[in-house]
Design a protein around this motif. Structure first.
Motif, PDB file in Angstrom:
ATOM      1  N   ASP A  69      -3.522  -2.695  -5.810  1.00 48.47           N
ATOM      2  CA  ASP A  69      -3.552  -2.778  -4.289  1.00 48.47           C
ATOM      3  C   ASP A  69      -4.140  -4.036  -3.554  1.00 48.47           C
ATOM      4  N   THR A  74       0.509  -1.528   0.025  1.00 49.82           N
ATOM      5  CA  THR A  74      -0.288  -0.105   0.285  1.00 49.82           C
ATOM      6  C   THR A  74       0.417   1.363   0.220  1.00 49.82           C
ATOM      7  N   THR A 133      -4.977  -3.324   4.761  1.00 52.38           N
ATOM      8  CA  THR A 133      -5.762  -3.912   3.404  1.00 52.38           C
ATOM      9  C   THR A 133      -6.521  -4.734   2.740  1.00 52.38           C
TER      10      THR A 133
HETATM   11 MG   LIG Z   1      -1.878  -2.680   1.853  1.00 49.24          MG
END
Ligand SMILES: [Mg+2]
Ligand SMILES: Nc1nc2c(ncn2[C@@H]2O[C@H](COP(=O)(O)OP(=O)(O)OP(=O)(O)O)[C@@H](O)[C@H]2O)c(=O)[nH]1
Length: 401
Positions: free
Chosen positions: A77, A14, A34
């Protein structure tokens, strides 16, 4: 063109994403920060043709900064990948499914070796071997593809045999959701000795090798040795090189800091460059001054933060893309409205000019007559294979000029 960022939790995906897209997605030092994928636009850079032609351009679908074209590409991502993700461990299959459309993968590796296979902190650098991450990640992706292929394999293979269907087109249809094309499958079959008339007889091993080759061709991976600013990372990066892994050393964190402060006009920094200039030293406190001293050392040592280098390498070298500039007026190098070198397209190496016409506009493919190479003014046949940085005028039936 879609680039997927992959790697175990906490490797810095990220941070790399934010640095590349000027984004603000959540970064933290615990695993699985994430969950939902972040999607954004990054840029790849290449010397623009404007200087060679001695013109001032008016880019529309891209940017031109000091003679360098910045061409947008999509970046995704996703959640961190842990061993056995293909079986659904961690955020497993969800992570993998988010990658279906990716054309090329950037594996962000924590080169400092500070986290275990599941992304749990080990307390200090050097306690984990990042070479293990490189091996496991590739294997997870192959197993994921193998699992998709294996699903209904017998039923599908029977249809190929009984209905005498074409293996390549049927396979491409079967895998179209993975952004896998006919050319990818043809290439795999060239490399392996498999009987495509009798897929029912393939052994599990043969199917696995098919998945393994397909992964190499359809989802090629660039390795980024991230966190190069941490001692120990350099040693591990060197070990990658010794193993023949063409990794790019990077500090996503340094790039992120640079673009943040450049955005606030405290420093001047052009993406991808190996230097910056502090514009307003009074706006920096002692801690920040130290930070920029350190960043300065990184830039000097590694000739940049590595983020832009990684994006460019992923697209042009690993992803085998080239750039082509279409124009409508070959003498002014402009579109109908007079914009000079308005667009640049990223196309796969090996793309023929007629196919390129269809990428610009579906109608153009139907009315295509021939193309002109603007540099040599020569007529190009429809099966001409485009070259990097070609400037092309497409001549179509019914069009004038
Ligand atoms: Mg991440
Ligand atoms: N020193 C250093 N730290 C970094 C670098 N890149 C990321 N980090 C740190 O590593 C930690 C994890 O970063 P993230 O970007 O959240 O990692 P991730 O791979 O997205 O993690 P998940 O979303 O959990 O999979 C954070 O504390 C970052 O600040 C780098 O280049 N250098």
């Amino acid at each position: 063109m879609l680039i997927g960022l992959v790697g175990k939790p906490n490797s810095g995906k990220t941070t790399f994403f934010n640095a590349a897209t000027a984004g603000n997605a959540k970064v933290a030092d615990y695993p699985f920060t994430t969950i939902e994928p972040n999607v954004g636009v990054a840029f790849v850079t290449q010397e623009c043709v404007c200087r060679e032609f001695g013109v001032k351009d008016n880019p529309k679908n891209s940017l031109c900064i000091d003679g360098i074209r910045h061409i947008p590409v999509k970046l995704i991502d996703v959640a961190g990948l842990v061993p056995d993700a293909w079986k659904g461990r961690g955020l497993g299959n969800k992570f993998l499914d988010d990658l279906r459309q990716a054309d090329v993968l950037i594996h962000v590796v924590d080169a400092s070796g500070s986290f275990d296979a599941d992304g749990r902190p080990l307390g200090k650098p050097g306690l984990w071997d990042p070479l293990k991450d490189i091996e496991f990640l590739e294997d997870e992706i192959v197993r994921w593809m193998y699992q998709i292929l294996k699903r209904d394999w017998d039923k599908w293979a029977r249809r190929i045999e009984v209905e005498r269907r074409d293996f390549v087109t049927s396979m491409a249809e079967r895998l179209s959701g993975l952004s896998i094309k006919i050319e990818h499958i043809k290439e795999v079959l060239k490399r392996l000795d498999l009987d495509i008339e009798k897929p029912r007889q393939w052994t599990d091993d043969e199917l696995y090798f098919f998945a393994k080759e397909l992964r190499k061709i359809a989802k090629p991976i660039l390795i980024v040795a991230n966190k190069i600013d941490i001692p120990k990372a350099e040693e591990n990066y060197q070990r990658m090189l010794d193993k023949g892994i063409d990794a790019i050393p990077a500090s996503a964190l340094a790039e992120w800091a640079l673009i943040q402060y450049a955005d606030k006009d405290i420093i001047k920094y052009v993406r991808g460059s190996d230097h910056f200039e502090i514009l307003d030293p009074n706006k920096l406190n002692e801690r920040e001054r130290k930070l920029f001293e350190k960043i300065s050392e990184i830039l000097e040592k590694w000739k940049g933060t590595g983020v832009q280098k990684a994006l460019n390498k992923a697209v042009f070298d690993i992803g085998k893309m080239i750039t082509v500039y279409p124009v409508e007026d070959a003498s002014k190098l402009s579109d109908k409205k007079g914009n000079v070198l308005p667009d640049v397209f990223l196309v796969r190496e090996g793309t023929r000019v007629r196919e390129f016409a269809s990428l610009i506009h579906t109608d153009l493919a139907k009315t295509f007559l021939y193309a002109i190479d603007v540099r040599s003014k020569k007529k190009l046949p429809e099966d001409y294979i485009l070259r990097n940085r070609d400037v092309i005028k497409i001549v179509a039936a019914g069009a004038r000029g």
